[in-house]
Design a protein around this motif. Structure first.
Motif, PDB file in Angstrom:
ATOM      1  N   SER A   1       0.817  -1.224   0.000  1.00  0.00           N
ATOM      2  CA  SER A   1       0.000   0.000   0.000  1.00  0.00           C
ATOM      3  C   SER A   1       0.845   1.267   0.000  1.00  0.00           C
ATOM      4  CB  SER A   1      -0.906  -0.006   1.226  1.00  0.00           C
ATOM      5  OG  SER A   1      -0.093  -0.076   2.384  1.00  0.00           O
ATOM      6  N   SER A   2       2.155   1.124  -0.083  1.00  0.00           N
ATOM      7  CA  SER A   2       2.994   2.317  -0.083  1.00  0.00           C
ATOM      8  C   SER A   2       3.940   2.323  -1.288  1.00  0.00           C
ATOM      9  CB  SER A   2       3.797   2.420   1.227  1.00  0.00           C
ATOM     10  OG  SER A   2       4.638   1.313   1.348  1.00  0.00           O
ATOM     11  N   ALA A   3       4.427   3.529  -1.578  1.00  0.00           N
ATOM     12  CA  ALA A   3       5.413   3.675  -2.662  1.00  0.00           C
ATOM     13  C   ALA A   3       6.619   4.372  -2.072  1.00  0.00           C
ATOM     14  CB  ALA A   3       4.825   4.499  -3.794  1.00  0.00           C
ATOM     15  N   VAL A   4       7.775   3.784  -2.266  1.00  0.00           N
ATOM     16  CA  VAL A   4       9.017   4.408  -1.803  1.00  0.00           C
ATOM     17  C   VAL A   4       9.603   5.171  -2.987  1.00  0.00           C
ATOM     18  CG1 VAL A   4      11.315   4.022  -0.850  1.00  0.00           C
ATOM     19  CG2 VAL A   4       9.404   2.524  -0.172  1.00  0.00           C
ATOM     20  N   ILE A   5       9.661   6.490  -2.836  1.00  0.00           N
ATOM     21  CA  ILE A   5      10.231   7.324  -3.898  1.00  0.00           C
ATOM     22  C   ILE A   5      11.736   7.264  -3.710  1.00  0.00           C
ATOM     23  CG2 ILE A   5      10.261   9.609  -4.931  1.00  0.00           C
ATOM     24  CD1 ILE A   5       7.492   8.032  -4.894  1.00  0.00           C
ATOM     25  N   THR A   6      12.431   6.922  -4.778  1.00  0.00           N
ATOM     26  CA  THR A   6      13.864   6.657  -4.644  1.00  0.00           C
ATOM     27  C   THR A   6      14.671   7.959  -4.678  1.00  0.00           C
ATOM     28  OG1 THR A   6      14.229   6.455  -7.001  1.00  0.00           O
ATOM     29  CG2 THR A   6      13.600   4.440  -5.825  1.00  0.00           C
ATOM     30  N   ARG A   7      15.929   7.800  -4.387  1.00  0.00           N
ATOM     31  CA  ARG A   7      16.902   8.884  -4.612  1.00  0.00           C
ATOM     32  C   ARG A   7      17.905   8.265  -5.577  1.00  0.00           C
ATOM     33  NH1 ARG A   7      21.643  10.651  -1.847  1.00  0.00           N
ATOM     34  NH2 ARG A   7      21.956  12.852  -2.255  1.00  0.00           N
ATOM     35  N   PRO A   8      17.717   8.497  -6.903  1.00  0.00           N
ATOM     36  CA  PRO A   8      18.535   7.778  -7.884  1.00  0.00           C
ATOM     37  C   PRO A   8      20.025   7.994  -7.678  1.00  0.00           C
ATOM     38  CG  PRO A   8      16.654   8.790  -8.967  1.00  0.00           C
ATOM     39  CD  PRO A   8      16.674   9.316  -7.556  1.00  0.00           C
ATOM     40  N   GLY A   9      20.778   6.933  -7.946  1.00  0.00           N
ATOM     41  CA  GLY A   9      22.221   6.987  -7.748  1.00  0.00           C
ATOM     42  C   GLY A   9      22.922   7.972  -8.662  1.00  0.00           C
ATOM     43  N   ALA A  10      22.361   8.216  -9.851  1.00  0.00           N
ATOM     44  CA  ALA A  10      22.952   9.202 -10.770  1.00  0.00           C
ATOM     45  C   ALA A  10      22.335  10.554 -10.435  1.00  0.00           C
ATOM     46  CB  ALA A  10      22.642   8.816 -12.217  1.00  0.00           C
ATOM     47  N   PRO A  11      23.139  11.526  -9.966  1.00  0.00           N
ATOM     48  CA  PRO A  11      22.567  12.821  -9.568  1.00  0.00           C
ATOM     49  C   PRO A  11      21.741  13.470 -10.682  1.00  0.00           C
ATOM     50  CG  PRO A  11      24.885  12.673  -8.927  1.00  0.00           C
ATOM     51  CD  PRO A  11      24.581  11.445  -9.740  1.00  0.00           C
ATOM     52  N   GLN A  12      22.134  13.250 -11.948  1.00  0.00           N
ATOM     53  CA  GLN A  12      21.402  13.864 -13.067  1.00  0.00           C
ATOM     54  C   GLN A  12      19.963  13.370 -13.142  1.00  0.00           C
ATOM     55  OE1 GLN A  12      24.179  11.984 -13.102  1.00  0.00           O
ATOM     56  NE2 GLN A  12      25.269  12.160 -15.054  1.00  0.00           N
ATOM     57  N   ARG A  13      19.647  12.232 -12.502  1.00  0.00           N
ATOM     58  CA  ARG A  13      18.309  11.660 -12.624  1.00  0.00           C
ATOM     59  C   ARG A  13      17.393  12.020 -11.444  1.00  0.00           C
ATOM     60  NH1 ARG A  13      17.648   5.753 -14.650  1.00  0.00           N
ATOM     61  NH2 ARG A  13      15.569   6.680 -14.796  1.00  0.00           N
ATOM     62  N   ARG A  14      17.927  12.739 -10.464  1.00  0.00           N
ATOM     63  CA  ARG A  14      17.117  12.963  -9.246  1.00  0.00           C
ATOM     64  C   ARG A  14      15.883  13.818  -9.494  1.00  0.00           C
ATOM     65  NH1 ARG A  14      22.345  12.942  -5.370  1.00  0.00           N
ATOM     66  NH2 ARG A  14      22.739  10.734  -5.802  1.00  0.00           N
ATOM     67  N   GLY A  15      15.954  14.692 -10.522  1.00  0.00           N
ATOM     68  CA  GLY A  15      14.797  15.544 -10.838  1.00  0.00           C
ATOM     69  C   GLY A  15      13.644  14.778 -11.477  1.00  0.00           C
ATOM     70  N   GLU A  16      13.824  13.469 -11.730  1.00  0.00           N
ATOM     71  CA  GLU A  16      12.750  12.695 -12.361  1.00  0.00           C
ATOM     72  C   GLU A  16      11.669  12.259 -11.379  1.00  0.00           C
ATOM     73  OE1 GLU A  16      14.268   9.268 -14.516  1.00  0.00           O
ATOM     74  OE2 GLU A  16      16.001  10.416 -15.198  1.00  0.00           O
ATOM     75  N   VAL A  17      11.966  12.316 -10.082  1.00  0.00           N
ATOM     76  CA  VAL A  17      11.097  11.585  -9.145  1.00  0.00           C
ATOM     77  C   VAL A  17       9.773  12.287  -8.818  1.00  0.00           C
ATOM     78  CG1 VAL A  17      13.070  10.396  -8.103  1.00  0.00           C
ATOM     79  CG2 VAL A  17      12.159  12.436  -6.993  1.00  0.00           C
ATOM     80  N   GLU A  18       9.755  13.633  -8.782  1.00  0.00           N
ATOM     81  CA  GLU A  18       8.559  14.310  -8.242  1.00  0.00           C
ATOM     82  C   GLU A  18       7.262  14.017  -9.007  1.00  0.00           C
ATOM     83  OE1 GLU A  18       7.968  15.284  -5.332  1.00  0.00           O
ATOM     84  OE2 GLU A  18      10.073  14.951  -4.861  1.00  0.00           O
ATOM     85  N   PRO A  19       7.266  14.106 -10.352  1.00  0.00           N
ATOM     86  CA  PRO A  19       6.003  13.813 -11.050  1.00  0.00           C
ATOM     87  C   PRO A  19       5.532  12.371 -10.818  1.00  0.00           C
ATOM     88  CG  PRO A  19       7.602  14.831 -12.518  1.00  0.00           C
ATOM     89  CD  PRO A  19       8.332  14.504 -11.263  1.00  0.00           C
ATOM     90  N   VAL A  20       6.477  11.471 -10.619  1.00  0.00           N
ATOM     91  CA  VAL A  20       6.103  10.069 -10.372  1.00  0.00           C
ATOM     92  C   VAL A  20       5.512   9.951  -8.963  1.00  0.00           C
ATOM     93  CG1 VAL A  20       6.925   7.683 -10.307  1.00  0.00           C
ATOM     94  CG2 VAL A  20       7.941   9.314 -11.918  1.00  0.00           C
ATOM     95  N   ALA A  21       6.113  10.663  -8.005  1.00  0.00           N
ATOM     96  CA  ALA A  21       5.577  10.660  -6.637  1.00  0.00           C
ATOM     97  C   ALA A  21       4.139  11.174  -6.636  1.00  0.00           C
ATOM     98  CB  ALA A  21       6.453  11.529  -5.730  1.00  0.00           C
ATOM     99  N   SER A  22       3.880  12.249  -7.389  1.00  0.00           N
ATOM    100  CA  SER A  22       2.516  12.806  -7.441  1.00  0.00           C
ATOM    101  C   SER A  22       1.550  11.800  -8.061  1.00  0.00           C
ATOM    102  CB  SER A  22       2.485  14.079  -8.280  1.00  0.00           C
ATOM    103  OG  SER A  22       3.369  15.018  -7.746  1.00  0.00           O
ATOM    104  N   ALA A  23       1.994  11.131  -9.130  1.00  0.00           N
ATOM    105  CA  ALA A  23       1.111  10.158  -9.797  1.00  0.00           C
ATOM    106  C   ALA A  23       0.781   9.000  -8.857  1.00  0.00           C
ATOM    107  CB  ALA A  23       1.782   9.640 -11.065  1.00  0.00           C
ATOM    108  N   LEU A  24       1.754   8.550  -8.087  1.00  0.00           N
ATOM    109  CA  LEU A  24       1.520   7.421  -7.171  1.00  0.00           C
ATOM    110  C   LEU A  24       0.632   7.855  -6.001  1.00  0.00           C
ATOM    111  CD1 LEU A  24       5.069   5.841  -7.374  1.00  0.00           C
ATOM    112  CD2 LEU A  24       2.932   4.780  -8.140  1.00  0.00           C
ATOM    113  N   ALA A  25       0.842   9.074  -5.514  1.00  0.00           N
ATOM    114  CA  ALA A  25      -0.016   9.584  -4.435  1.00  0.00           C
ATOM    115  C   ALA A  25      -1.457   9.694  -4.931  1.00  0.00           C
ATOM    116  CB  ALA A  25       0.508  10.934  -3.947  1.00  0.00           C
ATOM    117  N   ALA A  26      -1.620  10.158  -6.187  1.00  0.00           N
ATOM    118  CA  ALA A  26      -2.970  10.297  -6.745  1.00  0.00           C
ATOM    119  C   ALA A  26      -3.657   8.943  -6.899  1.00  0.00           C
ATOM    120  CB  ALA A  26      -2.900  11.003  -8.098  1.00  0.00           C
ATOM    121  N   LEU A  27      -2.874   7.878  -6.983  1.00  0.00           N
ATOM    122  CA  LEU A  27      -3.445   6.524  -7.065  1.00  0.00           C
ATOM    123  C   LEU A  27      -3.754   5.962  -5.677  1.00  0.00           C
ATOM    124  CD1 LEU A  27      -1.198   5.078  -9.912  1.00  0.00           C
ATOM    125  CD2 LEU A  27      -3.669   5.446 -10.018  1.00  0.00           C
TER     126      LEU A  27
END
Ligand code: CIR
Length: 257
Positions: free
Chosen positions: A76-102
């Motif tokens: 019932s939970s989603a763990v939003i990651t902290r990607p190992g490549a710093p260039q990819r860290r900005g990818e997480v927020e829209p995914v976090a919002s989509a999972l919260a909306a679900l």
């Protein structure tokens, strides 16, 4: 409340995709071909019965199509990651919002932890987590605490010759994995049925078990696909050459709920 499952979250291929991170060299990635391969992947998800939801693409993040790396769904939970490549860290927020909306409860991996979702493989109540170039011990410890809340146990496993655990250990069903020889600490997989990737297809096989029981497999590893077929699996080959050229596989393009 959770959305009616099964849901598959995907993210379209951005125009900036040719600048995706790659471990070695700089392949000439073809965006149009990558898009048509991604469309076909989406078609297979829908055909299997998933309700596909799209997170908007982001031109600032050439790797955002690899949505799996940004979140790990645990019951019932989603763990939003902290990607190992710093260039990819900005990818997480829209995914976090989509999972919260679900309807999922959102948890987060924090500094100094790093996790890429491609390092996390759930089989039964076990969460195998690769310690890799992208996922560190602090990240694994944080994930283990969240997993415990969901009744899951973390099994750490060192990854030697791959970007992620699921580049080289692919779950097929509730007890079977396909493993690239000498790429991970195989002792950690004790108790599972192991099929090996064919030597001449090293680092080409990837798989995604679908909700309808079929298993999507990469078209450029036919011998390994035959090994999977030989245990009674209904395998469906798909060509994802452009995704593979950017170090991706079949699990990385979706988050399945
Ligand atoms: C990267 O290096 O992060 C991407 N080019 C590939 C990520 C693939 N992710 C995955 O297999 N889970």
């Amino acid at each position: 409340m959770r959305a009616v499952s099964p849901v598959a979250l995907i993210r379209p291929v951005p125009d900036s995709f040719p600048a995706a991170l790659v471990r070695e060299g700089r392949p000439a990635l073809d965006v149009d071909l990558a898009r048509s391969q991604h469309d076909r992947y989406r078609w297979h998800l829908e055909d299997a019965g998933y309700q596909v939801k799209q997170v908007p693409t982001d031109e600032r993040h050439p790797d955002c199509v690899f949505i799996e790396d940004t979140a790990v769904v645990l019951g019932s939970s989603a763990v939003i990651t902290r990607p190992g490549a710093p260039q990819r860290r900005g990818e997480v927020e829209p995914v976090a919002s989509a999972l919260a909306a679900l309807g999922l409860a959102v948890r987060r991996v924090a500094d100094p932890g790093t996790i890429d979702g491609g390092d996390v493989m759930m089989i039964g109540q076990s969460l195998y987590v690769g310690e890799s170039q992208r996922t560190n011990r602090a990240g694994i410890e944080q994930l283990a605490a969240f997993a415990l809340e969901e009744g899951l146990t973390v099994v750490p496993i060192s990854v030697h010759d791959a970007l992620h655990l699921k580049s080289v250990v692919l779950p097929i069903d509730a007890e079977t994995v396909v493993v690239t020889p000498e790429a991970v600490e195989e002792e950690a997989l004790e108790g599972l049925r192991v099929l090996y990737e064919a030597e001449q297809e090293r680092h080409r096989f990837s798989a995604l078990p679908l909700v309808d029981g079929r298993v999507l497999v990469t078209a450029n590893a036919p011998e390994t696909a035959d090994r999977v077929r030989s245990i009674g699996c209904d395998v469906v080959p798909i060509d994802v050459s452009q995704i593979q050229a950017a170090d991706g596989g079949l699990t990385c393009m979706s988050i399945l709920l």
